[in-house]
Every structure is written in structure tokens, then in C-alpha cells.
Write a protein that holds these residues in place. Sequence first.
Motif, PDB file in Angstrom:
ATOM      1  N   ILE A   1       0.842  -1.207   0.000  1.00  0.00           N
ATOM      2  CA  ILE A   1       0.000   0.000   0.000  1.00  0.00           C
ATOM      3  C   ILE A   1       0.873   1.251   0.000  1.00  0.00           C
ATOM      4  O   ILE A   1       0.640   2.198  -0.766  1.00  0.00           O
ATOM      5  CB  ILE A   1      -0.944   0.004   1.221  1.00  0.00           C
ATOM      6  N   ALA A   2       1.883   1.253   0.872  1.00  0.00           N
ATOM      7  CA  ALA A   2       2.769   2.421   0.959  1.00  0.00           C
ATOM      8  C   ALA A   2       3.473   2.684  -0.369  1.00  0.00           C
ATOM      9  O   ALA A   2       3.569   3.832  -0.823  1.00  0.00           O
ATOM     10  CB  ALA A   2       3.793   2.215   2.067  1.00  0.00           C
ATOM     11  N   SER A   3       3.959   1.615  -1.004  1.00  0.00           N
ATOM     12  CA  SER A   3       4.693   1.767  -2.264  1.00  0.00           C
ATOM     13  C   SER A   3       3.790   2.260  -3.389  1.00  0.00           C
ATOM     14  O   SER A   3       4.140   3.170  -4.133  1.00  0.00           O
ATOM     15  CB  SER A   3       5.335   0.425  -2.656  1.00  0.00           C
ATOM     16  N   VAL A   4       2.600   1.643  -3.507  1.00  0.00           N
ATOM     17  CA  VAL A   4       1.667   2.036  -4.573  1.00  0.00           C
ATOM     18  C   VAL A   4       1.211   3.476  -4.390  1.00  0.00           C
ATOM     19  O   VAL A   4       1.180   4.270  -5.348  1.00  0.00           O
ATOM     20  CB  VAL A   4       0.451   1.090  -4.602  1.00  0.00           C
ATOM     21  N   MET A   5       0.860   3.830  -3.150  1.00  0.00           N
ATOM     22  CA  MET A   5       0.400   5.206  -2.881  1.00  0.00           C
ATOM     23  C   MET A   5       1.507   6.216  -3.174  1.00  0.00           C
ATOM     24  O   MET A   5       1.242   7.295  -3.707  1.00  0.00           O
ATOM     25  CB  MET A   5      -0.043   5.325  -1.424  1.00  0.00           C
ATOM     26  N   THR A   6       2.735   5.867  -2.824  1.00  0.00           N
ATOM     27  CA  THR A   6       3.851   6.776  -3.089  1.00  0.00           C
ATOM     28  C   THR A   6       4.007   7.037  -4.586  1.00  0.00           C
ATOM     29  O   THR A   6       4.173   8.181  -5.021  1.00  0.00           O
ATOM     30  CB  THR A   6       5.163   6.198  -2.527  1.00  0.00           C
ATOM     31  N   ILE A   7       3.936   5.963  -5.377  1.00  0.00           N
ATOM     32  CA  ILE A   7       4.083   6.094  -6.834  1.00  0.00           C
ATOM     33  C   ILE A   7       2.951   6.929  -7.426  1.00  0.00           C
ATOM     34  O   ILE A   7       3.182   7.853  -8.210  1.00  0.00           O
ATOM     35  CB  ILE A   7       4.121   4.700  -7.492  1.00  0.00           C
ATOM     36  N   VAL A   8       1.711   6.606  -7.034  1.00  0.00           N
ATOM     37  CA  VAL A   8       0.540   7.321  -7.576  1.00  0.00           C
ATOM     38  C   VAL A   8       0.594   8.808  -7.217  1.00  0.00           C
ATOM     39  O   VAL A   8       0.391   9.689  -8.067  1.00  0.00           O
ATOM     40  CB  VAL A   8      -0.768   6.687  -7.062  1.00  0.00           C
ATOM     41  N   LEU A   9       0.871   9.086  -5.938  1.00  0.00           N
ATOM     42  CA  LEU A   9       0.911  10.487  -5.492  1.00  0.00           C
ATOM     43  C   LEU A   9       2.083  11.237  -6.124  1.00  0.00           C
ATOM     44  O   LEU A   9       1.964  12.439  -6.431  1.00  0.00           O
ATOM     45  CB  LEU A   9       1.005  10.535  -3.964  1.00  0.00           C
ATOM     46  N   ASN A  10       3.202  10.561  -6.313  1.00  0.00           N
ATOM     47  CA  ASN A  10       4.330  11.200  -7.009  1.00  0.00           C
ATOM     48  C   ASN A  10       3.927  11.643  -8.408  1.00  0.00           C
ATOM     49  O   ASN A  10       4.248  12.755  -8.852  1.00  0.00           O
ATOM     50  CB  ASN A  10       5.511  10.233  -7.106  1.00  0.00           C
ATOM     51  N   LEU A  11       3.233  10.777  -9.127  1.00  0.00           N
ATOM     52  CA  LEU A  11       2.797  11.110 -10.489  1.00  0.00           C
ATOM     53  C   LEU A  11       1.847  12.300 -10.474  1.00  0.00           C
ATOM     54  O   LEU A  11       1.950  13.205 -11.314  1.00  0.00           O
ATOM     55  CB  LEU A  11       2.111   9.895 -11.128  1.00  0.00           C
ATOM     56  N   VAL A  12       0.920  12.312  -9.512  1.00  0.00           N
ATOM     57  CA  VAL A  12      -0.049  13.412  -9.420  1.00  0.00           C
ATOM     58  C   VAL A  12       0.645  14.719  -9.063  1.00  0.00           C
ATOM     59  O   VAL A  12       0.444  15.757  -9.705  1.00  0.00           O
ATOM     60  CB  VAL A  12      -1.144  13.095  -8.378  1.00  0.00           C
ATOM     61  N   PHE A  13       1.495  14.663  -8.019  1.00  0.00           N
ATOM     62  CA  PHE A  13       2.114  15.892  -7.520  1.00  0.00           C
ATOM     63  C   PHE A  13       3.209  16.428  -8.441  1.00  0.00           C
ATOM     64  O   PHE A  13       3.416  17.639  -8.538  1.00  0.00           O
ATOM     65  CB  PHE A  13       2.692  15.660  -6.118  1.00  0.00           C
ATOM     66  N   ILE A  14       3.928  15.509  -9.113  1.00  0.00           N
ATOM     67  CA  ILE A  14       5.033  15.941  -9.981  1.00  0.00           C
ATOM     68  C   ILE A  14       4.525  16.369 -11.352  1.00  0.00           C
ATOM     69  O   ILE A  14       4.839  17.462 -11.830  1.00  0.00           O
ATOM     70  CB  ILE A  14       6.084  14.824 -10.122  1.00  0.00           C
ATOM     71  N   LEU A  15       3.716  15.501 -11.977  1.00  0.00           N
ATOM     72  CA  LEU A  15       3.238  15.799 -13.336  1.00  0.00           C
ATOM     73  C   LEU A  15       2.083  16.789 -13.330  1.00  0.00           C
ATOM     74  O   LEU A  15       2.020  17.693 -14.172  1.00  0.00           O
ATOM     75  CB  LEU A  15       2.800  14.504 -14.033  1.00  0.00           C
ATOM     76  N   GLY A  16       1.155  16.612 -12.377  1.00  0.00           N
ATOM     77  CA  GLY A  16      -0.035  17.451 -12.366  1.00  0.00           C
ATOM     78  C   GLY A  16       0.158  18.796 -11.702  1.00  0.00           C
ATOM     79  O   GLY A  16      -0.270  19.835 -12.221  1.00  0.00           O
ATOM     80  N   LEU A  17       0.821  18.793 -10.533  1.00  0.00           N
ATOM     81  CA  LEU A  17       0.921  20.026  -9.736  1.00  0.00           C
ATOM     82  C   LEU A  17       2.304  20.665  -9.774  1.00  0.00           C
ATOM     83  O   LEU A  17       2.465  21.793  -9.304  1.00  0.00           O
ATOM     84  CB  LEU A  17       0.531  19.712  -8.283  1.00  0.00           C
ATOM     85  N   HIS A  18       3.299  19.953 -10.300  1.00  0.00           N
ATOM     86  CA  HIS A  18       4.670  20.495 -10.451  1.00  0.00           C
ATOM     87  C   HIS A  18       5.215  21.021  -9.122  1.00  0.00           C
ATOM     88  O   HIS A  18       5.703  22.144  -9.042  1.00  0.00           O
ATOM     89  CB  HIS A  18       4.693  21.609 -11.512  1.00  0.00           C
ATOM     90  N   TRP A  19       5.135  20.209  -8.076  1.00  0.00           N
ATOM     91  CA  TRP A  19       5.533  20.652  -6.741  1.00  0.00           C
ATOM     92  C   TRP A  19       7.010  20.408  -6.421  1.00  0.00           C
ATOM     93  O   TRP A  19       7.458  20.669  -5.314  1.00  0.00           O
ATOM     94  CB  TRP A  19       4.672  19.941  -5.687  1.00  0.00           C
ATOM     95  N   GLY A  20       7.769  19.883  -7.352  1.00  0.00           N
ATOM     96  CA  GLY A  20       9.196  19.702  -7.121  1.00  0.00           C
ATOM     97  C   GLY A  20       9.486  18.725  -5.991  1.00  0.00           C
ATOM     98  O   GLY A  20       8.834  17.689  -5.862  1.00  0.00           O
ATOM     99  N   PHE A  21      10.461  19.048  -5.129  1.00  0.00           N
ATOM    100  CA  PHE A  21      10.877  18.127  -4.081  1.00  0.00           C
ATOM    101  C   PHE A  21       9.782  17.905  -3.038  1.00  0.00           C
ATOM    102  O   PHE A  21       9.709  16.849  -2.398  1.00  0.00           O
ATOM    103  CB  PHE A  21      12.170  18.622  -3.405  1.00  0.00           C
TER     104      PHE A  21
END
Length: 461
Positions: free
Chosen positions: A142-162
Motif C-alpha cells: 500500500i505504501a509503495s503504490v500510494m507513493t508512486i501514484v501520489l508522485n505522479l499526481v504531484f510531480i506531473l499534475g501540480l509540479h511541486w518539485g521536491f
Amino acid sequence: MVKNTFIISIGKISTQIISFLLLPLYTAKISTEDYGNADFIISIAAFVVPFLTLLLEESMFRFLIDARDDGDKEKIISHTFIICAVNTMLISIIFGIIMCISQYSLGFSIWMYCIASVFIALSNALARGKGEILTYSVSNFIASVMTIVLNLVFILGLHWGFRALILSGVIANTLAALFVYFRSDILRYLKFSNIDLGLVKKMLKYSIPLVPNTISWGIINVSDRLVLMGILGASINGLYSVAYKFPNLINTFYGFFVIAWKETSAKMAKDNDFSEMKKITETVNLMLFSVTILMITGIRFVYPLFVNKNYWDGVMVVPLLSISVFYSSLAGYIGGIFTAFKDTKILGTTSFVAAIINLLIDLCLVRHFGIFAAAISTLIASVFLYFYRGLQVRKYTHFLSIKDIVYILCFICLTCIFYVNKSSVNIIIFVVSIMISVLLNYRMGCKMVIKTKNKFLKNRR
């Protein structure tokens, strides 16, 4: 032990592969400076968390293995959560005051990641201690999947950087911890009356010597980051952290085994089963050695496939870091033997000396060798830690052998060939390394296949 290792690895292996395949995306969308900041925050959190929990989660895991009934489990779990909660609140208040006074911009991100790390550390220890390996594995999935999904949303969608990397980890770890608490029915075990001071003393006697050990490992990691960040800047730290991801794969997959090994070694220690412990030790040495030589000889061909060209310079430190991970992994394996016999004092002293060695070499070499200083210091510290612990563990089992000299000579030869940078030679050496790895592990692989086949046929009957 093999079964538990398999179950544990199932929870992470698929998501680890996906996460690694997404590395080209991360390195393309996140600057080296942002990656350096994220890596710095995670390293600081790993250093701070042992102060928050006093590593009572390790005591909880070890004592739950020996618990006789639900009454014992209630006491162990309750005492662990009470002490960790109080200690975390006190240190969080102090940390908050310091951050407000200093107005440090990364302070809140560090605090969030620390709290989430406490949640996941306690939940992991709870699941393992109760023998709920499947729950532990699903939680990590769960932790791994959520991390990957949220990374894609926050990096590609919201461009939040680090901040995308940090927030993803915080949310994912918290949700995974809540899953374990729900599955384990944590409220059933939390009883806040009848504090058993004798039990608290025993648990702290086991865990507190582990704190210097874990903190020292944190110093080894953080000192590299601090020196690189402070002297060479976040961008160089970004190159270093991405380069470390490749040899760290060895540590990740080996970590699945270590988790199962801690439980198995505790049972072996209880039964005084030293001969079986020695057999497992020899198998682990060969497997780790095989993976390490493959990493050294194959990284030149793999690195450009996964990493954006802005990060390519980092490949030069991968061989040194791979050898470091080899020795630090074996040192951690020896640590599992000490914890099995509840002899945890030696872990803190050896790790502390290794941390000091790491920091001093970092400071002395960084201006002359740049990013190589961090890799060299980590290598020397890891080699020292392995051989010193290998000498100390002789009172329980023999660990060091003539093979260690062979390993060192092989590593020196392969590293020299890597830096010669002749593509034809590197290809030949890589192929030879594959053949050697297959030969070294052939007997063990055959045994596992035969035993698995026999068990399958037996179950069918």
C-alpha cells in the motif's frame, strides 16, 4: 525463513520495479537541486526518528516473539506506544521552537516526514512481532503504490518539485500504518493502566543500545549529505542520491531477507542452532557478492537507460557505493546475530566509530575529490564496520574466512576495469560476472527448486 522472505518481498518487489522504471520521469521533471533537497529531508528524518521512539519498536518486535499470552502482548504493545507518544510530543515541541526561531525553510517538511516515519515504524514492528507477515507485506505494498501514484499526481499534475516526493511519502506511510493498526485491532491491546516498570526497564535495556547504532548509520548517511549540501551544493547531492539508488537496490532486496532473518535468528539462538546459522551465513555471502559484482560490471550499460543526462555524472561513484552496500549489508546481517542473543551493546559502539570515520574522511577529502569523497568515506566506514563486527561475533559463530580476501581482490580488479572505461573490456567482464554468479549460486538454487517441487507434490497428494 525463505517463506517469510518471499511474502515480505511480494509486498514491495513489484512496486520497487515500477518506481525504478519511473526514475527517468523523476530525473527529467525534478532538478538535481530539488532531488538533493528531498534526499536531505529523508536522511535527516531517518536520523531523528530513533530519538523519537528510542527504538522501542525493535523491543516490541523482539519481546512479542517471546510473549506467552495476550496479557503479555497487551503490556508490551501498550508500554511501547505510550512511551513513543510522550517522547514524540516532547521532542516535537522542542523541534518546533527551534524551527520557529531559526526560520528554517525545510523544518516543517522534516517534521511531517518524521511523524509519518514513527507511524510506519511502529506498525511494521507490530505486524512482524505478532507474526502477521502477510499484513506487513500488504502494508508495504500500500505504501509503495500510494507513493508512486501520489508522485505522479504531484510531480506531473501540480509540479511541486521536491515537496511532491516528501508529501507523497508522508501520506503513503500514514495510510499504510493505519491499515496495520486496523488489521491488528490495535485498540484491543492498548491498556493504559498498570504500568509494569520492570518490563519497561527490560525493553529499554534492549532498545537503548540500538539507538547509537541506528543514529550512527544515520550519521553515515547524513554526514555525506550535509557535507555535499554545505560545501558543494544541493545539485551535487542530487547527483549522489540518484547514483545511490542503484546500489541501494541491493540493500532493498537484501532488506526483505534481513526482516525474516531477525525472527529466524532469534529462534535459532533460543535453540542454540549454530550449525544452521553458519550455513545461512555462507549462502548470504555468496548471493550478496554475486549481485554486487553484477552491479559494478553492468552499471555503465544500465545507468543511461534510467537516468536523465543531467544526472549521468553520478555513475562514476556507483562501483564504490555498491561495494559499500555489500559490506554494510553483511555488517547488518551480523547485527541480526547480536540482536538474536540480545547482545545489542556492541552494535552501538561499532556503528558510532564507523560514523566518526565517515564524517572525518568526508571533511578531509570533499574539497579535493568532490562527490568521490562521500563514496570513499562510506566505503571505508562500511569495510571497518564489517570486519570489526566479524571479529566480535566469534563468540557465537565464525563469520570471517579466506573468502573475504578473495572478495576484496575481486572488487579491486573490477573497480579498476570500470574506471579504465574500455567498452569492449567492460562487456566481456560483465558476461564473465554473470557466469560466475550463476555458478556460485547454482547449488543453492537447485536445492530450493527441488524442495519447492517436493513440497508442491506433497501438498497435491
